[in-house]
Design a protein around this motif. Structure first.
Motif, short mmCIF file in Angstrom:
data_model
loop_
_atom_site.label_atom_id
_atom_site.label_comp_id
_atom_site.label_asym_id
_atom_site.label_seq_id
_atom_site.Cartn_x
_atom_site.Cartn_y
_atom_site.Cartn_z
N LEU A 35 -13.40 6.05 -12.67
CA LEU A 35 -12.57 6.87 -13.19
C LEU A 35 -10.68 6.40 -13.94
O LEU A 35 -10.01 6.55 -15.08
CB LEU A 35 -11.87 8.35 -12.52
CG LEU A 35 -11.12 9.10 -13.01
CD1 LEU A 35 -12.22 9.39 -14.79
CD2 LEU A 35 -10.86 10.97 -12.48
N ARG A 36 -10.15 5.54 -12.59
CA ARG A 36 -9.35 4.74 -12.84
C ARG A 36 -9.06 3.74 -14.47
O ARG A 36 -7.89 3.81 -14.96
CB ARG A 36 -8.56 4.02 -11.38
CG ARG A 36 -7.11 3.84 -10.96
CD ARG A 36 -7.60 3.08 -10.24
NE ARG A 36 -5.27 2.36 -10.31
CZ ARG A 36 -4.34 2.67 -8.77
NH1 ARG A 36 -5.43 3.67 -8.17
NH2 ARG A 36 -3.27 2.22 -9.19
N ASP A 37 -10.00 2.90 -14.54
CA ASP A 37 -10.01 2.20 -15.12
C ASP A 37 -9.80 3.23 -16.74
O ASP A 37 -8.89 2.50 -17.65
CB ASP A 37 -11.39 1.08 -15.14
CG ASP A 37 -10.97 0.77 -14.17
OD1 ASP A 37 -9.99 0.09 -13.91
OD2 ASP A 37 -12.02 -0.35 -13.53
N LEU A 38 -10.60 4.22 -16.81
CA LEU A 38 -10.91 4.86 -17.40
C LEU A 38 -9.18 5.55 -18.07
O LEU A 38 -8.46 5.04 -19.42
CB LEU A 38 -11.45 6.25 -17.54
CG LEU A 38 -11.05 6.62 -18.41
CD1 LEU A 38 -11.73 6.87 -20.08
CD2 LEU A 38 -12.68 8.63 -18.05
N GLY A 39 -8.09 5.98 -17.36
CA GLY A 39 -7.22 6.64 -17.50
C GLY A 39 -6.14 5.42 -17.99
O GLY A 39 -5.61 6.08 -18.62
N ASN A 40 -5.92 4.29 -17.13
CA ASN A 40 -5.70 2.85 -17.76
C ASN A 40 -5.80 3.08 -19.27
O ASN A 40 -4.98 2.56 -20.46
CB ASN A 40 -6.00 1.34 -17.03
CG ASN A 40 -5.24 1.65 -15.85
OD1 ASN A 40 -5.02 2.02 -14.99
ND2 ASN A 40 -5.91 0.67 -14.73
N ALA A 41 -7.38 2.75 -19.83
CA ALA A 41 -7.79 2.24 -21.01
C ALA A 41 -6.88 3.91 -22.16
O ALA A 41 -6.25 3.08 -22.60
CB ALA A 41 -9.04 2.90 -20.45
N LEU A 42 -7.35 4.71 -21.10
CA LEU A 42 -6.70 6.04 -22.44
C LEU A 42 -4.57 5.90 -22.29
O LEU A 42 -4.18 6.12 -24.09
CB LEU A 42 -6.91 7.27 -21.97
CG LEU A 42 -8.53 7.58 -21.64
CD1 LEU A 42 -8.63 9.25 -20.73
CD2 LEU A 42 -9.23 7.66 -23.48
N ARG A 43 -4.14 5.67 -21.14
CA ARG A 43 -2.62 5.39 -21.49
C ARG A 43 -2.73 4.36 -22.24
O ARG A 43 -1.71 4.55 -23.32
CB ARG A 43 -2.84 4.66 -20.22
CG ARG A 43 -0.80 5.68 -19.95
CD ARG A 43 -0.62 4.70 -18.48
NE ARG A 43 -0.97 5.32 -17.43
CZ ARG A 43 -1.83 4.67 -17.06
NH1 ARG A 43 -1.95 2.57 -16.62
NH2 ARG A 43 -2.48 5.41 -15.61
#
Length: 109
Positions: A35-43
């Motif tokens: 989920l943290r990697d998804l958050g980074n990608a969305l940011r």
């Protein structure tokens, strides 16, 4: 990436799925990403903060002048938002939360 300082967006399930699929590589969906990697990608891609990295997301909100004007526990709110996003993704079949608390985003996990 430029991050807009506009706040207050809550996606519906279809939109959330579309946004996630637009930033996650198909191979990563097969293997699963945290989920943290998804958050980074969305940011990085859209300037969307989901709270999966509360320190970085808080710093962004602080830079935009939002963190100081929020009376609530903003870091706690970010964590709750991250969990709600994960729950939505789980209900869509795009994620799985494991016993150790890690949520992986992907297909067929």
């Amino acid at each position: 990436a430029m991050i807009s300082c506009n706040a207050g967006f809550r996606p519906v399930s279809f939109l959330l799925e579309t946004i996630v699929l637009s930033v996650v590589d198909t191979d990563d969906l097969l293997d699963g990403i945290q989920l943290r990697d998804l958050g980074n990608a969305l940011r990085e891609a859209y300037g969307i903060l989901i709270g999966s990295d509360s320190h970085t997301d808080y710093a962004t909100l602080d830079r935009c002048g939002i963190a100081g004007t929020t009376p609530e526990d903003l870091r706690g709110e970010l964590s709750e938002n991250s969990r709600a996003i994960a729950d939505m993704l789980i209900s869509l079949g795009l994620a799985k939360r494991y016993a150790d608390g890690v949520t992986l985003i992907g297909w067929g996990l």
